[in-house]
Scaffold this motif. Structure first.
Motif, PDB file in Angstrom:
ATOM      1  N   GLY A 125     -44.669 -38.870   4.444  1.00 34.66           N
ATOM      2  CA  GLY A 125     -45.219 -39.497   3.244  1.00 34.66           C
ATOM      3  C   GLY A 125     -46.736 -39.439   3.148  1.00 34.66           C
ATOM      4  N   GLU A 126     -47.409 -38.946   4.181  1.00 39.60           N
ATOM      5  CA  GLU A 126     -48.874 -38.844   4.128  1.00 39.60           C
ATOM      6  C   GLU A 126     -49.289 -37.568   3.407  1.00 39.60           C
ATOM      7  N   SER A 127     -50.449 -37.639   2.779  1.00 39.25           N
ATOM      8  CA  SER A 127     -51.033 -36.467   2.131  1.00 39.25           C
ATOM      9  C   SER A 127     -52.490 -36.389   2.570  1.00 39.25           C
ATOM     10  N   LEU A 128     -53.113 -35.284   2.268  1.00 37.26           N
ATOM     11  CA  LEU A 128     -54.537 -35.173   2.586  1.00 37.26           C
ATOM     12  C   LEU A 128     -55.350 -36.226   1.838  1.00 37.26           C
ATOM     13  N   TRP A 129     -54.916 -36.548   0.642  1.00 29.84           N
ATOM     14  CA  TRP A 129     -55.625 -37.562  -0.156  1.00 29.84           C
ATOM     15  C   TRP A 129     -55.567 -38.916   0.545  1.00 29.84           C
ATOM     16  N   SER A 130     -54.385 -39.320   1.007  1.00 29.27           N
ATOM     17  CA  SER A 130     -54.260 -40.625   1.671  1.00 29.27           C
ATOM     18  C   SER A 130     -55.009 -40.637   3.002  1.00 29.27           C
ATOM     19  N   ILE A 131     -55.003 -39.518   3.703  1.00 33.24           N
ATOM     20  CA  ILE A 131     -55.746 -39.429   4.965  1.00 33.24           C
ATOM     21  C   ILE A 131     -57.237 -39.542   4.701  1.00 33.24           C
ATOM     22  N   ALA A 132     -57.729 -38.829   3.685  1.00 23.01           N
ATOM     23  CA  ALA A 132     -59.154 -38.874   3.360  1.00 23.01           C
ATOM     24  C   ALA A 132     -59.569 -40.266   2.903  1.00 23.01           C
ATOM     25  N   GLU A 133     -58.718 -40.940   2.129  1.00 21.23           N
ATOM     26  CA  GLU A 133     -59.053 -42.302   1.689  1.00 21.23           C
ATOM     27  C   GLU A 133     -59.102 -43.278   2.857  1.00 21.23           C
ATOM     28  N   SER A 134     -58.221 -43.107   3.833  1.00 19.87           N
ATOM     29  CA  SER A 134     -58.239 -44.020   4.977  1.00 19.87           C
ATOM     30  C   SER A 134     -59.421 -43.752   5.899  1.00 19.87           C
ATOM     31  N   LEU A 135     -59.880 -42.507   5.975  1.00 18.75           N
ATOM     32  CA  LEU A 135     -61.018 -42.180   6.839  1.00 18.75           C
ATOM     33  C   LEU A 135     -62.344 -42.578   6.217  1.00 18.75           C
ATOM     34  N   ALA A 136     -62.481 -42.401   4.928  1.00 16.90           N
ATOM     35  CA  ALA A 136     -63.738 -42.705   4.244  1.00 16.90           C
ATOM     36  C   ALA A 136     -63.420 -43.455   2.951  1.00 16.90           C
ATOM     37  N   PRO A 137     -63.144 -44.761   3.030  1.00  9.63           N
ATOM     38  CA  PRO A 137     -62.727 -45.502   1.836  1.00  9.63           C
ATOM     39  C   PRO A 137     -63.806 -45.586   0.758  1.00  9.63           C
ATOM     40  N   ASN A 138     -65.065 -45.502   1.140  1.00 10.30           N
ATOM     41  CA  ASN A 138     -66.151 -45.612   0.158  1.00 10.30           C
ATOM     42  C   ASN A 138     -66.638 -44.250  -0.333  1.00 10.30           C
ATOM     43  N   GLY A 139     -66.163 -43.168   0.260  1.00 10.67           N
ATOM     44  CA  GLY A 139     -66.635 -41.845  -0.124  1.00 10.67           C
ATOM     45  C   GLY A 139     -65.695 -41.165  -1.095  1.00 10.67           C
ATOM     46  N   VAL A 174     -49.480 -30.680   3.256  1.00  6.34           N
ATOM     47  CA  VAL A 174     -49.285 -30.851   4.689  1.00  6.34           C
ATOM     48  C   VAL A 174     -47.853 -31.302   4.949  1.00  6.34           C
ATOM     49  N   GLN A 175     -47.371 -31.030   6.133  1.00  4.79           N
ATOM     50  CA  GLN A 175     -46.000 -31.347   6.505  1.00  4.79           C
ATOM     51  C   GLN A 175     -45.990 -32.430   7.571  1.00  4.79           C
ATOM     52  N   PRO A 176     -44.991 -33.309   7.575  1.00  3.22           N
ATOM     53  CA  PRO A 176     -44.870 -34.304   8.634  1.00  3.22           C
ATOM     54  C   PRO A 176     -44.793 -33.611   9.995  1.00  3.22           C
ATOM     55  N   GLY A 177     -45.544 -34.136  10.961  1.00  6.57           N
ATOM     56  CA  GLY A 177     -45.591 -33.538  12.298  1.00  6.57           C
ATOM     57  C   GLY A 177     -46.702 -32.530  12.477  1.00  6.57           C
ATOM     58  N   GLN A 178     -47.344 -32.141  11.390  1.00  6.43           N
ATOM     59  CA  GLN A 178     -48.436 -31.179  11.466  1.00  6.43           C
ATOM     60  C   GLN A 178     -49.656 -31.849  12.090  1.00  6.43           C
ATOM     61  N   ARG A 179     -50.311 -31.170  13.026  1.00 10.71           N
ATOM     62  CA  ARG A 179     -51.485 -31.699  13.690  1.00 10.71           C
ATOM     63  C   ARG A 179     -52.734 -31.179  12.973  1.00 10.71           C
ATOM     64  N   LEU A 180     -53.587 -32.105  12.563  1.00 14.15           N
ATOM     65  CA  LEU A 180     -54.792 -31.746  11.816  1.00 14.15           C
ATOM     66  C   LEU A 180     -56.037 -32.112  12.605  1.00 14.15           C
ATOM     67  N   ALA A 181     -57.020 -31.234  12.539  1.00 12.87           N
ATOM     68  CA  ALA A 181     -58.334 -31.556  13.083  1.00 12.87           C
ATOM     69  C   ALA A 181     -59.115 -32.278  11.986  1.00 12.87           C
ATOM     70  N   LEU A 182     -59.781 -33.324  12.365  1.00  9.21           N
ATOM     71  CA  LEU A 182     -60.572 -34.108  11.422  1.00  9.21           C
ATOM     72  C   LEU A 182     -62.004 -34.147  11.889  1.00  9.21           C
ATOM     73  N   PRO A 183     -62.947 -34.146  10.974  1.00 11.18           N
ATOM     74  CA  PRO A 183     -64.350 -34.264  11.402  1.00 11.18           C
ATOM     75  C   PRO A 183     -64.562 -35.639  12.022  1.00 11.18           C
ATOM     76  N   ALA A 184     -65.157 -35.662  13.206  1.00  8.04           N
ATOM     77  CA  ALA A 184     -65.414 -36.949  13.871  1.00  8.04           C
ATOM     78  C   ALA A 184     -66.467 -37.708  13.088  1.00  8.04           C
ATOM     79  N   GLN A 185     -66.232 -39.019  12.964  1.00  6.03           N
ATOM     80  CA  GLN A 185     -67.182 -39.832  12.188  1.00  6.03           C
ATOM     81  C   GLN A 185     -67.748 -40.936  13.026  1.00  6.03           C
TER      82      GLN A 185
END
Length: 113
Positions: free
Chosen positions: A68-82, A102-113
């Motif tokens: 149920g996750e998407s890149l949009w939801s991941i980005a919102e959780s990482l940077a809620p004000n951006g 993206v698919q469930p179980g897929q491993r993503l690299a994220l920029p460290a913040q």
């Protein structure tokens, strides 16, 4: 001194003539190594930064996509004000993604913040 024509070797010169089909075969044979080189450069180059260490020594965080996750939801959780679009573009670049699916179980690299 006399020369006997019967004893002398006869030299015959002939020009190599290529037909249209022969020229086509020759062109294809000459182009094969060039095509193989181009294919190896395209297919072998530029992997995703998530495969190895980050570009220019930047550290990366990793996340496994849940159902149920998407890149949009991941980005919102990482940077809620951006702006999520900027972070989505960066995640896509880091992981070598062509689209934002993206698919469930897929491993993503994220920029460290």
């Amino acid at each position: 001194m006399s020369f006997d024509v019967g004893d002398a070797a006869v030299v015959v010169r002939s020009r190599l003539r290529l037909t249209r089909r022969g020229r086509a075969v020759f062109t294809v044979l000459a182009a094969i190594p060039i095509a193989l080189l181009a294919a190896s450069l395209v297919l072998g180059g530029g992997g995703a930064a998530a495969d190895g260490e980050g570009a220019r020594g930047t550290s990366l965080a990793y996340l496994t996509v849940s159902d149920g996750e998407s890149l949009w939801s991941i980005a919102e959780s990482l940077a809620p004000n951006g702006d999520p679009r900027d972070l989505i573009a960066e995640i896509m670049r880091l992981n070598g993604l062509d689209d934002s699916v993206v698919q469930p179980g897929q491993r993503l690299a994220l920029p460290a913040q």
